[in-house]
Write an enzyme that holds these catalytic residues in place. Structure first.
Site, PDB file in Angstrom:
ATOM      1  CG  ASN A 144      -0.232 -40.456  25.414  1.00 12.53           C
ATOM      2  OD1 ASN A 144      -0.095 -39.496  24.655  1.00 12.53           O
ATOM      3  ND2 ASN A 144       0.476 -41.553  25.292  1.00 12.53           N
ATOM      4  CD  GLU A 168       7.501 -41.927  16.187  1.00 13.46           C
ATOM      5  OE1 GLU A 168       7.366 -43.102  16.607  1.00 13.46           O
ATOM      6  OE2 GLU A 168       8.402 -41.591  15.414  1.00 13.46           O
ATOM      7  CB  CYS A 181       2.536 -45.174  22.496  1.00  8.78           C
ATOM      8  SG  CYS A 181       3.978 -44.115  22.691  1.00  8.78           S
ATOM      9  CD  GLU A 228       8.706 -38.085  17.260  1.00  4.42           C
ATOM     10  OE1 GLU A 228       8.132 -38.870  18.032  1.00  4.42           O
ATOM     11  OE2 GLU A 228       8.395 -36.889  17.149  1.00  4.42           O
TER      12      GLU A 228
HETATM   13  O1  TXE Z   1      -6.139 -39.927  19.022  1.00  3.47           O
HETATM   14  P1  TXE Z   1      -6.015 -39.119  17.684  1.00  3.47           P
HETATM   15  P2  TXE Z   1      -7.452 -40.281  19.837  1.00  3.47           P
HETATM   16  C1  TXE Z   1      -4.328 -44.356  20.315  1.00  3.47           C
HETATM   17  C2  TXE Z   1      -5.108 -44.991  21.431  1.00  3.47           C
HETATM   18  C3  TXE Z   1      -6.365 -44.221  21.424  1.00  3.47           C
HETATM   19  C4  TXE Z   1      -6.557 -44.008  19.943  1.00  3.47           C
HETATM   20  C5  TXE Z   1      -7.427 -42.839  19.565  1.00  3.47           C
HETATM   21  O2  TXE Z   1      -5.367 -46.336  21.133  1.00  3.47           O
HETATM   22  O3  TXE Z   1      -7.423 -44.929  22.007  1.00  3.47           O
HETATM   23  O4  TXE Z   1      -5.264 -43.765  19.468  1.00  3.47           O
HETATM   24  O5  TXE Z   1      -7.075 -41.726  20.340  1.00  3.47           O
HETATM   25  C6  TXE Z   1      -5.303 -34.886  16.056  1.00  3.47           C
HETATM   26  N1  TXE Z   1      -5.908 -34.161  11.028  1.00  3.47           N
HETATM   27  N2  TXE Z   1      -3.408 -43.330  20.775  1.00  3.47           N
HETATM   28  O6  TXE Z   1      -8.640 -40.375  18.952  1.00  3.47           O
HETATM   29  O7  TXE Z   1      -7.345 -38.803  17.107  1.00  3.47           O
HETATM   30  C7  TXE Z   1      -6.033 -34.781  17.362  1.00  3.47           C
HETATM   31  O8  TXE Z   1      -6.748 -33.567  17.447  1.00  3.47           O
HETATM   32  C8  TXE Z   1      -4.971 -33.680  11.850  1.00  3.47           C
HETATM   33  C9  TXE Z   1      -2.036 -43.696  20.796  1.00  3.47           C
HETATM   34  O9  TXE Z   1      -7.570 -39.366  20.950  1.00  3.47           O
HETATM   35  O10 TXE Z   1      -5.034 -39.825  16.851  1.00  3.47           O
HETATM   36  C10 TXE Z   1      -4.884 -34.902  18.346  1.00  3.47           C
HETATM   37  O11 TXE Z   1      -4.209 -33.661  18.454  1.00  3.47           O
HETATM   38  N3  TXE Z   1      -4.926 -33.968  13.155  1.00  3.47           N
HETATM   39  C11 TXE Z   1      -1.172 -42.512  20.910  1.00  3.47           C
HETATM   40  C12 TXE Z   1      -3.965 -35.924  17.658  1.00  3.47           C
HETATM   41  O12 TXE Z   1      -4.359 -35.904  16.293  1.00  3.47           O
HETATM   42  C13 TXE Z   1      -5.876 -34.776  13.650  1.00  3.47           C
HETATM   43  C14 TXE Z   1      -1.595 -41.439  21.808  1.00  3.47           C
HETATM   44  C15 TXE Z   1      -4.089 -37.347  18.202  1.00  3.47           C
HETATM   45  O13 TXE Z   1      -5.441 -37.723  18.208  1.00  3.47           O
HETATM   46  C16 TXE Z   1      -6.878 -35.314  12.820  1.00  3.47           C
HETATM   47  C17 TXE Z   1      -3.018 -41.158  21.664  1.00  3.47           C
HETATM   48  C18 TXE Z   1      -6.871 -34.966  11.454  1.00  3.47           C
HETATM   49  N4  TXE Z   1      -7.786 -35.413  10.600  1.00  3.47           N
HETATM   50  C19 TXE Z   1      -3.857 -42.118  21.194  1.00  3.47           C
HETATM   51  N5  TXE Z   1      -7.686 -36.089  13.583  1.00  3.47           N
HETATM   52  C20 TXE Z   1       0.290 -42.792  21.005  1.00  3.47           C
HETATM   53  N6  TXE Z   1       0.894 -43.314  19.949  1.00  3.47           N
HETATM   54  O14 TXE Z   1       0.933 -42.477  21.999  1.00  3.47           O
HETATM   55  C21 TXE Z   1      -7.204 -36.050  14.847  1.00  3.47           C
HETATM   56  N7  TXE Z   1      -6.120 -35.235  14.885  1.00  3.47           N
END
Ligand code: TXE
Length: 480
Positions: free
Chosen positions: A150, A248, A282, A461
């Site tokens: 994001n 986070e 977020c 953080e």
């Molecule tokens: O995020 P992911 P996604 C929320 C939001 C969104 C949901 C899913 O609701 O719809 O999360 O989003 C990495 N081991 N937020 O699926 O999967 C991945 O490659 C290590 C809130 O896109 O959590 C990416 O670099 N790493 C949020 C990062 O984790 C892993 C912002 C985030 O991806 C992994 C984004 C694993 N097993 C989504 N699996 C906020 N807090 O701002 C995934 N990743």
């Protein structure tokens, strides 16, 4: 197709397996680049490069490390337009937002931590006549920085900068959906004079590259921002290896608007907090609770401003709402709009996918959407949608607003709009939120602790908290 590459030991290279993944431009729905589909061998190479660079990097005086980070900050500022263009193309966010928020903040992250490291004093504890204790904070070692899609460069640098400032070496894993600016960062890191191996960027999926990084035995700490489900999974993988974790995660943030507030400001800022970056921050306030005496007036003014949020090509200057990040995310957001109807919600604005003409005909656009008539317990008010969908709800008493505000599994941020100072303090202290804003939103001071309560995360953080995370305290006790 633009070939994005891993940045390992100061050099760009493809994945060992030679495989790539497509990168799609959300505004057009068309692939425009490829990224390495990295796996364990790439991660291992990155970690080994970081380990080799660590002894010299941690020995450097903080001032020297800081000077390199300041140089990197200046280079980011010098490449503002190119980076903003890349960020907008990669995420679908308005170019104007990338130019004024994402990229300047990435530069500030390096400037801030480059300077702060020099002010990171350690403590002494004197036991009169008995002993002198002093604390040494050693760099944690090689750490993983895993970031979401994001705010790609903004959040990645929010992790990398304190890690490097503290004397750690980094293996970064940006989101596979938005790898472009992380790719460009490698070039700038080299130009700034960062020694090879101090910062490494491995691209690829979470399941393959991310998982290999989290599992790697030489990784001592993991700083992660992303979804709560992923955060829980990473915690489960990291716990048996006793890795230090900063998580986070998601939010479902309330905005509490009291009748005594400055209504014009509350409306204007609540529109921004609801829909900035298409609601994909977020910290966005997606549950707007308004005291009943001003509910109708707030609603009228809020909806009038929502109508002015032009959905359009992110590259056009007039655009206020760009595209959602991916087709999968578009369908997730649309499914919540369907759910809002099923749960009895009454649509006040938006509710539709937007079909733009020309270049953006295949893009993932959704109208800014507002519902009312949904109870605090319904799924739309409980689950993180992470898109341009918000609810308006009237409340009658402060206690009711507080109970509703606190009534989700999340606890990231909250905004309170009131002129009553006593209420502002009283409520702030009772809200389950790591960040409370009173009469403002997204007002960030990089010195303050940042993070969530409950399912919104673990750890903080920002400022000295981040330097503490990336260091390990050692106490030395000298008998007097
Ligand atoms: O995020 P992911 P996604 C929320 C939001 C969104 C949901 C899913 O609701 O719809 O999360 O989003 C990495 N081991 N937020 O699926 O999967 C991945 O490659 C290590 C809130 O896109 O959590 C990416 O670099 N790493 C949020 C990062 O984790 C892993 C912002 C985030 O991806 C992994 C984004 C694993 N097993 C989504 N699996 C906020 N807090 O701002 C995934 N990743």
């Amino acid at each position: 197709m633009l070939p994005l590459l891993n940045y390992l030991n100061g050099h760009y290279q493809p994945a060992h397996n030679g495989r790539t993944l497509p990168v799609t431009e959300p505004a057009t729905g068309q692939p425009y680049a490829t990224l390495p589909d990295s796996a364990a061998p790439d991660v291992d190479q990155a970690v080994r490069a970081a380990e080799a660079a660590l002894p010299a990097w941690r020995r450097r005086p903080a001032e020297e490390r800081g000077r390199l980070l300041l140089r990197l900050s200046e280079l980011i500022t010098g490449h503002l337009d190119r980076l903003a263009q890349a960020e907008s193309q990669d995420t679908g966010k308005p170019l104007s937002l990338a130019r004024t928020l994402d990229i300047p903040r990435a530069a500030s992250n390096f400037a801030f931590f480059g300077t702060l490291a020099q002010h990171f004093a350690t403590e002494t504890h004197l036991q009169e006549g008995l002993a002198l204790n002093y604390t040494v904070r050693h760099p944690l070692g090689v750490v993983a920085c895993i970031s979401p899609w994001n705010l790609p460069l903004y959040l990645l640098t929010w992790k990398i900068a304190p890690a490097l400032a503290a004397g750690c070496c980094v293996v970064a894993k940006p989101s596979e959906l938005t790898p472009y600016t992380a790719h460009l960062l490698g070039e700038l890191a080299t130009a700034a004079g960062l020694p090879p191996g101090v910062l490494n960027v491995v691209h690829g999926t979470g399941a393959r590259a991310g998982q290999a990084l989290v599992e790697h035995p030489s990784i001592r700490g993991i700083s992660f921002t992303g979804g709560t489900v992923t955060g829980r999974h990473i915690a489960a993988v990291a716990a048996p290896q006793l890795k230090k974790l900063s998580l986070e995660l998601g939010g479902k943030n309330p905005t509490l608007v009291f009748a005594d507030c400055d209504l014009a400001e509350a409306v204007q800022t609540s529109v921004r907090s609801a829909f900035a970056n298409q609601g994909q921050i977020c910290l966005c306030g997606s549950r707007i609770l308004v005291e009943r005496p001003i509910y109708e007036q707030f609603k009228t003014e809020f909806l009038a401003q929502v109508q002015e949020l032009t959905v359009g090509d992110p590259l056009a200057e007039a655009t206020r709402q760009g595209a959602l990040v991916s087709e999968a995310h578009l369908h997730k957001v649309l499914s919540y709009i369907e759910l809002a109807y099923r749960e009895g919600g009454h649509l006040l604005a938006g509710g539709q996918r937007v079909q733009l003409p020309g270049r953006c005909a295949g893009g993932y656009f959704v109208q800014p959407t507002v519902f009312e008539g949904l109870g605090p317990e319904c799924r739309v008010n409980q689950e993180e949608i992470f898109g341009p969908v918000v609810t308006l709800t009237p409340f009658d008493t402060e206690q009711q607003a507080l109970a509703w505000a606190n009534g989700t599994e999340y606890g990231l941020s909250a905004a309170v709009w009131t002129r009553d100072l006593a209420r502002a303090h009283r409520l702030s202290h009772q809200l389950h939120a790591g960040v409370v804003w009173v009469n403002t939103w997204l007002h960030r001071d990089l010195r303050t602790p940042f993070g969530g309560m409950k399912s919104s995360g673990v750890g903080r953080e920002g400022g000295l908290e981040a330097l503490r995370f990336f260091t390990e305290a050692q106490n030395v006790c000298i008998k007097l």
